[in-house]
Design a protein around this motif. Structure first.
Motif, PDB file in Angstrom:
ATOM      1  N   ARG A   1      20.812  46.673 -12.846  1.00 19.24           N
ATOM      2  CA  ARG A   1      20.189  47.607 -11.468  1.00 19.24           C
ATOM      3  C   ARG A   1      18.997  48.179 -11.961  1.00 19.24           C
TER       4      ARG A   1
ATOM      5  N   LEU B   1      22.305  49.097  -6.540  1.00 15.76           N
ATOM      6  CA  LEU B   1      21.351  48.607  -6.255  1.00 15.76           C
ATOM      7  C   LEU B   1      20.033  49.389  -6.842  1.00 15.76           C
TER       8      LEU B   1
ATOM      9  N   HIS C   1      16.485  50.011  -5.903  1.00 16.64           N
ATOM     10  CA  HIS C   1      15.697  50.828  -5.009  1.00 16.64           C
ATOM     11  C   HIS C   1      15.837  50.483  -3.307  1.00 16.64           C
ATOM     12  N   PRO C   2      16.971  50.091  -2.987  1.00 18.88           N
ATOM     13  CA  PRO C   2      17.187  49.640  -1.732  1.00 18.88           C
ATOM     14  C   PRO C   2      16.225  50.082  -0.512  1.00 18.88           C
TER      15      PRO C   2
ATOM     16  N   ASP D   1      16.087  44.743  -1.776  1.00 17.30           N
ATOM     17  CA  ASP D   1      16.069  45.498  -2.933  1.00 17.30           C
ATOM     18  C   ASP D   1      15.091  44.537  -3.941  1.00 17.30           C
TER      19      ASP D   1
ATOM     20  N   PHE E   1       8.717  47.868  -6.237  1.00 18.50           N
ATOM     21  CA  PHE E   1       9.044  47.214  -5.161  1.00 18.50           C
ATOM     22  C   PHE E   1       7.781  46.403  -4.610  1.00 18.50           C
TER      23      PHE E   1
ATOM     24  N   SER F   1      13.951  39.199  -1.913  1.00 18.94           N
ATOM     25  CA  SER F   1      14.386  40.567  -1.989  1.00 18.94           C
ATOM     26  C   SER F   1      16.092  40.723  -1.454  1.00 18.94           C
TER      27      SER F   1
ATOM     28  N   ALA G   1      19.835  41.470  -0.832  1.00 17.34           N
ATOM     29  CA  ALA G   1      20.594  42.396  -1.245  1.00 17.34           C
ATOM     30  C   ALA G   1      21.876  42.459  -0.495  1.00 17.34           C
TER      31      ALA G   1
END
Ligand code: OOG
Ligand code: MG
Length: 261
Positions: free
Chosen positions: A20, A99, A101-102, A141, A147, A160, A162
């Motif tokens: 994570r 996660l 930084h969703p 994510d 990001f 990305s 998730a």
């Protein structure tokens, strides 16, 4: 030039998922990463997930709307895999501790009734092969710091992907005009963005056709029973602890998720 070690970069990205914690973009560490090498890393990453007992629930497109392309600074669509483990249960609860930084975004979702393989697949072929269409919310994510990525980076990182919540308001593929079908995306009760299906490169079904044609080039096809995400018609919003996101569709009902942290 030294060949790119696809398996090693796949392990590098999987460590980001497992820990994570965000990793440095691959293109910041290599002189060059071609699109083909990026898809080869993505394929190696999929193999690692499958080796852990996960299965493929479907496939996805990303960066198929101007809103998403502008937000991410990447101007071409990308293709990735939807893992069975990523599909949320009906509660829509997203465990944020799993996660990095969703962010969340609405999605047009196709469920296929027949296999679909390129080349030459059209939007009409997609509708013929589709059992139902519905709305969803994808949780993306990026495994990359801030990001932030280039086109090959996000491809390698399985675009990305998730988590995804699939709405229960499925309709037949020709029960509504998908290009004018509307979506209101709300975050914490406020309207964050609105769009119609036409935001997805003019037509969500054409996006799925592009995906089938892309897979055809790699000797693969979309499979009956798969769930296909055509991409987000609006930009994505951060999903924090207690954030409630709801996508209300004119013909699919609504889908909600909540960040649990
Ligand atoms: C890439 C994934 C984009 C979409 O629907 O556009 C995507 C990203 O924005 O991190 O899933
Ligand atoms: Mg998406």
């Amino acid at each position: 030039m030294t060949p790119v070690d696809h398996a090693a970069w796949a392990s590098y990205l999987l460590a980001g998922v497992d820990d994570r914690s965000a990793v440095t973009a691959i293109t910041k560490q290599l002189d060059e990463l071609s699109i083909d090498d990026a898809y080869a890393i993505q394929a190696a990453l999929l193999e690692l997930h499958l080796g852990r007992g996960d299965t493929v629930a479907g496939a996805k497109l990303g960066l198929t709307s101007a809103a998403k392309q502008e937000q991410m600074g990447v101007t071409e669509p990308v293709y990735g895999w939807v893992l069975e483990s990523s599909v949320l249960d009906g509660s829509g609860e997203v465990e944020l501790g799993e996660l990095i930084h969703p962010r969340c975004e609405p999605e047009f979702v196709f469920v296929l009734g027949e296999d679909l393989g390129g080349p030459g697949v059209t939007g009409g072929d997609v509708l013929d092969a589709t059992e139902s269409v519905t709305g969803g919310i994808e949780v993306i994510d990026s495994r990359y710091e801030a990001f932030s990525f280039t086109l090959p980076d996000v491809i390698a990182d399985n675009t990305s992907a998730a988590r995804v919540a699939i709405g229960s308001g499925a309709i037949g593929p020709r029960d509504a005009d998908l290009t004018t079908l509307g979506c209101v995306f709300e975050v914490d009760g406020e309207v964050a963005a609105t769009a119609t299906g036409a935001a997805l490169l003019g037509d969500p079904a054409s996006c799925v056709a592009m995906l089938a044609n892309h897979l055809g080039k790699h000797g693969q096809s979309l499979q009956a029973g798969w769930t296909i995400l055509a991409g987000a018609p609006t930009d994505a919003k951060p999903l924090g602890a207690g954030t409630r996101a709801r996508a209300r569709y004119s013909h699919f009902g609504s889908v909600s998720i909540v960040g649990k942290g």
